[in-house]
Design a protein around this motif. Sequence first.
Motif, PDB file in Angstrom:
ATOM      1  N   MET A   1       0.811  -1.211   0.000  1.00 50.93           N
ATOM      2  CA  MET A   1       0.000   0.000   0.000  1.00 50.93           C
ATOM      3  C   MET A   1       0.847   1.265   0.000  1.00 50.93           C
ATOM      4  SD  MET A   1      -3.248  -0.924   2.410  1.00 50.93           S
ATOM      5  CE  MET A   1      -2.345  -1.120   3.912  1.00 50.93           C
ATOM      6  N   ASP A   2       2.143   1.125   0.186  1.00 46.60           N
ATOM      7  CA  ASP A   2       3.050   2.256   0.182  1.00 46.60           C
ATOM      8  C   ASP A   2       2.689   3.277   1.271  1.00 46.60           C
ATOM      9  OD1 ASP A   2       4.187   4.863  -1.994  1.00 46.60           O
ATOM     10  OD2 ASP A   2       5.359   3.526  -0.726  1.00 46.60           O
ATOM     11  N   VAL A   3       2.419   2.772   2.486  1.00 44.16           N
ATOM     12  CA  VAL A   3       2.140   3.634   3.626  1.00 44.16           C
ATOM     13  C   VAL A   3       3.032   3.214   4.779  1.00 44.16           C
ATOM     14  CG1 VAL A   3      -0.248   4.107   2.995  1.00 44.16           C
ATOM     15  CG2 VAL A   3       0.283   2.156   4.445  1.00 44.16           C
ATOM     16  N   GLN A   4       3.224   4.089   5.742  1.00 48.53           N
ATOM     17  CA  GLN A   4       4.018   3.793   6.923  1.00 48.53           C
ATOM     18  C   GLN A   4       3.132   3.124   7.977  1.00 48.53           C
ATOM     19  OE1 GLN A   4       7.314   4.323   7.433  1.00 48.53           O
ATOM     20  NE2 GLN A   4       7.584   5.110   5.371  1.00 48.53           N
ATOM     21  N   LEU A   5       3.601   2.034   8.560  1.00 49.28           N
ATOM     22  CA  LEU A   5       2.907   1.363   9.646  1.00 49.28           C
ATOM     23  C   LEU A   5       3.743   1.526  10.903  1.00 49.28           C
ATOM     24  CD1 LEU A   5       1.798  -1.941   7.900  1.00 49.28           C
ATOM     25  CD2 LEU A   5       0.425   0.065   8.344  1.00 49.28           C
ATOM     26  N   ASP A   6       3.107   1.699  12.037  1.00 46.80           N
ATOM     27  CA  ASP A   6       3.844   1.874  13.285  1.00 46.80           C
ATOM     28  C   ASP A   6       4.055   0.558  14.024  1.00 46.80           C
ATOM     29  OD1 ASP A   6       1.256   1.498  13.945  1.00 46.80           O
ATOM     30  OD2 ASP A   6       1.161   3.067  15.473  1.00 46.80           O
ATOM     31  N   VAL A   7       3.890  -0.559  13.346  1.00 43.65           N
ATOM     32  CA  VAL A   7       4.113  -1.862  13.949  1.00 43.65           C
ATOM     33  C   VAL A   7       5.186  -2.594  13.166  1.00 43.65           C
ATOM     34  CG1 VAL A   7       1.803  -2.079  14.937  1.00 43.65           C
ATOM     35  CG2 VAL A   7       2.230  -2.870  12.628  1.00 43.65           C
ATOM     36  N   ALA A   8       5.838  -3.491  13.838  1.00 40.12           N
ATOM     37  CA  ALA A   8       6.932  -4.210  13.205  1.00 40.12           C
ATOM     38  C   ALA A   8       6.470  -5.392  12.377  1.00 40.12           C
ATOM     39  CB  ALA A   8       7.920  -4.690  14.265  1.00 40.12           C
ATOM     40  N   THR A   9       5.308  -5.957  12.669  1.00 35.78           N
ATOM     41  CA  THR A   9       4.828  -7.142  11.969  1.00 35.78           C
ATOM     42  C   THR A   9       4.033  -6.730  10.740  1.00 35.78           C
ATOM     43  OG1 THR A   9       4.594  -8.207  14.111  1.00 35.78           O
ATOM     44  CG2 THR A   9       3.536  -9.291  12.246  1.00 35.78           C
ATOM     45  N   PRO A  10       4.403  -7.170   9.564  1.00 36.44           N
ATOM     46  CA  PRO A  10       3.637  -6.819   8.367  1.00 36.44           C
ATOM     47  C   PRO A  10       2.238  -7.421   8.428  1.00 36.44           C
ATOM     48  CG  PRO A  10       5.733  -7.850   7.778  1.00 36.44           C
ATOM     49  CD  PRO A  10       5.594  -7.945   9.249  1.00 36.44           C
ATOM     50  N   GLY A  11       1.217  -6.625   8.088  1.00 34.91           N
ATOM     51  CA  GLY A  11      -0.149  -7.102   8.056  1.00 34.91           C
ATOM     52  C   GLY A  11      -0.872  -7.004   9.390  1.00 34.91           C
ATOM     53  N   TYR A  12      -0.179  -6.669  10.474  1.00 31.54           N
ATOM     54  CA  TYR A  12      -0.813  -6.541  11.789  1.00 31.54           C
ATOM     55  C   TYR A  12      -1.303  -5.115  11.956  1.00 31.54           C
ATOM     56  CZ  TYR A  12      -1.455  -6.501  16.822  1.00 31.54           C
ATOM     57  OH  TYR A  12      -1.985  -6.370  18.082  1.00 31.54           O
ATOM     58  N   VAL A  13      -2.587  -4.945  12.164  1.00 30.61           N
ATOM     59  CA  VAL A  13      -3.173  -3.619  12.255  1.00 30.61           C
ATOM     60  C   VAL A  13      -3.041  -3.050  13.657  1.00 30.61           C
ATOM     61  CG1 VAL A  13      -5.303  -2.297  11.952  1.00 30.61           C
ATOM     62  CG2 VAL A  13      -4.769  -4.170  10.423  1.00 30.61           C
ATOM     63  N   GLY A  14      -3.080  -3.858  14.662  1.00 31.59           N
ATOM     64  CA  GLY A  14      -3.039  -3.384  16.036  1.00 31.59           C
ATOM     65  C   GLY A  14      -4.351  -3.714  16.713  1.00 31.59           C
ATOM     66  N   ARG A  15      -4.667  -2.999  17.745  1.00 31.60           N
ATOM     67  CA  ARG A  15      -5.899  -3.261  18.496  1.00 31.60           C
ATOM     68  C   ARG A  15      -7.079  -2.609  17.791  1.00 31.60           C
ATOM     69  NH1 ARG A  15      -7.026  -1.451  24.677  1.00 31.60           N
ATOM     70  NH2 ARG A  15      -9.234  -1.826  24.601  1.00 31.60           N
ATOM     71  N   LEU A  16      -8.143  -3.355  17.634  1.00 32.80           N
ATOM     72  CA  LEU A  16      -9.362  -2.863  16.992  1.00 32.80           C
ATOM     73  C   LEU A  16     -10.501  -3.028  17.983  1.00 32.80           C
ATOM     74  CD1 LEU A  16     -10.769  -1.852  14.404  1.00 32.80           C
ATOM     75  CD2 LEU A  16     -11.145  -4.238  13.819  1.00 32.80           C
ATOM     76  N   GLU A  17     -11.192  -1.940  18.289  1.00 27.47           N
ATOM     77  CA  GLU A  17     -12.285  -1.982  19.254  1.00 27.47           C
ATOM     78  C   GLU A  17     -13.592  -1.752  18.515  1.00 27.47           C
ATOM     79  OE1 GLU A  17     -13.729   0.414  23.228  1.00 27.47           O
ATOM     80  OE2 GLU A  17     -11.636   0.468  22.637  1.00 27.47           O
ATOM     81  N   VAL A  18     -14.562  -2.623  18.743  1.00 31.41           N
ATOM     82  CA  VAL A  18     -15.866  -2.522  18.115  1.00 31.41           C
ATOM     83  C   VAL A  18     -16.862  -2.094  19.188  1.00 31.41           C
ATOM     84  CG1 VAL A  18     -17.701  -3.748  16.904  1.00 31.41           C
ATOM     85  CG2 VAL A  18     -15.298  -4.303  16.441  1.00 31.41           C
ATOM     86  N   VAL A  19     -17.534  -0.989  18.948  1.00 34.32           N
ATOM     87  CA  VAL A  19     -18.521  -0.482  19.880  1.00 34.32           C
ATOM     88  C   VAL A  19     -19.892  -0.771  19.300  1.00 34.32           C
ATOM     89  CG1 VAL A  19     -19.384   1.552  21.063  1.00 34.32           C
ATOM     90  CG2 VAL A  19     -16.938   1.311  20.629  1.00 34.32           C
ATOM     91  N   GLU A  20     -20.698  -1.492  20.059  1.00 32.75           N
ATOM     92  CA  GLU A  20     -22.035  -1.833  19.598  1.00 32.75           C
ATOM     93  C   GLU A  20     -23.053  -0.895  20.213  1.00 32.75           C
ATOM     94  OE1 GLU A  20     -23.018  -5.901  20.163  1.00 32.75           O
ATOM     95  OE2 GLU A  20     -21.090  -6.598  19.424  1.00 32.75           O
ATOM     96  N   GLY A  21     -24.230  -0.858  19.648  1.00 31.01           N
ATOM     97  CA  GLY A  21     -25.303  -0.035  20.186  1.00 31.01           C
ATOM     98  C   GLY A  21     -25.666   1.083  19.229  1.00 31.01           C
ATOM     99  N   PRO A  22     -26.491   2.006  19.706  1.00 29.01           N
ATOM    100  CA  PRO A  22     -26.921   3.089  18.815  1.00 29.01           C
ATOM    101  C   PRO A  22     -25.751   3.978  18.420  1.00 29.01           C
ATOM    102  CG  PRO A  22     -27.713   3.456  21.058  1.00 29.01           C
ATOM    103  CD  PRO A  22     -27.077   2.106  21.023  1.00 29.01           C
ATOM    104  N   THR A  23     -25.803   4.493  17.228  1.00 27.05           N
ATOM    105  CA  THR A  23     -24.702   5.286  16.699  1.00 27.05           C
ATOM    106  C   THR A  23     -24.733   6.719  17.164  1.00 27.05           C
ATOM    107  OG1 THR A  23     -25.975   5.891  14.750  1.00 27.05           O
ATOM    108  CG2 THR A  23     -24.634   3.894  14.605  1.00 27.05           C
ATOM    109  N   GLY A  24     -25.790   7.142  17.799  1.00 29.26           N
ATOM    110  CA  GLY A  24     -25.893   8.528  18.239  1.00 29.26           C
ATOM    111  C   GLY A  24     -26.853   9.319  17.367  1.00 29.26           C
ATOM    112  N   ARG A  25     -27.003   8.897  16.139  1.00 31.41           N
ATOM    113  CA  ARG A  25     -27.961   9.573  15.259  1.00 31.41           C
ATOM    114  C   ARG A  25     -29.326   8.947  15.475  1.00 31.41           C
ATOM    115  NH1 ARG A  25     -25.976  12.633  10.825  1.00 31.41           N
ATOM    116  NH2 ARG A  25     -27.994  12.371   9.862  1.00 31.41           N
TER     117      ARG A  25
END
Length: 143
Positions: A7-31
Amino acid sequence: MEADVQMDVQLDVATPGYVGRLEVVEGPTGRRLRTEGERARIAAESLMPGMQVAVVARKYGTTRSQVYDWRRRLRLGELVLPESAEPLFAPLLVDDAQSPLLPPKPPKSAAAKVEIVVGDAVIRTTVEVEQLVQVIRAVRASR
């Protein structure tokens, strides 16, 4: 940091393909989709005496600016309260007849001249008889 070749972008992790921590928030979106009637009721509630816009906004999970916008639209007639809504004001009925529960007001009493001598000081004043009676009763009760 290493460059991601694909993708030609800088990643702040050493492992290729590892995105890091991903948090999923469920429930109403606020709208929230509110009907025109709900908006008008919320705006009308914020216009009640003693109500604060911030308190009403917090109660219904909206922002103050949104409530202010609905109030403006209500004043301009763009929002209308539904027919089933409770009336904001009740008609005032005044009965000129005196209530039997309240005692009638006593007529104004005549003024009396009073002279109070304390040592070498003399106080002369005019006072209503009823007030003088109340003062004398208060002095007697304080003994």
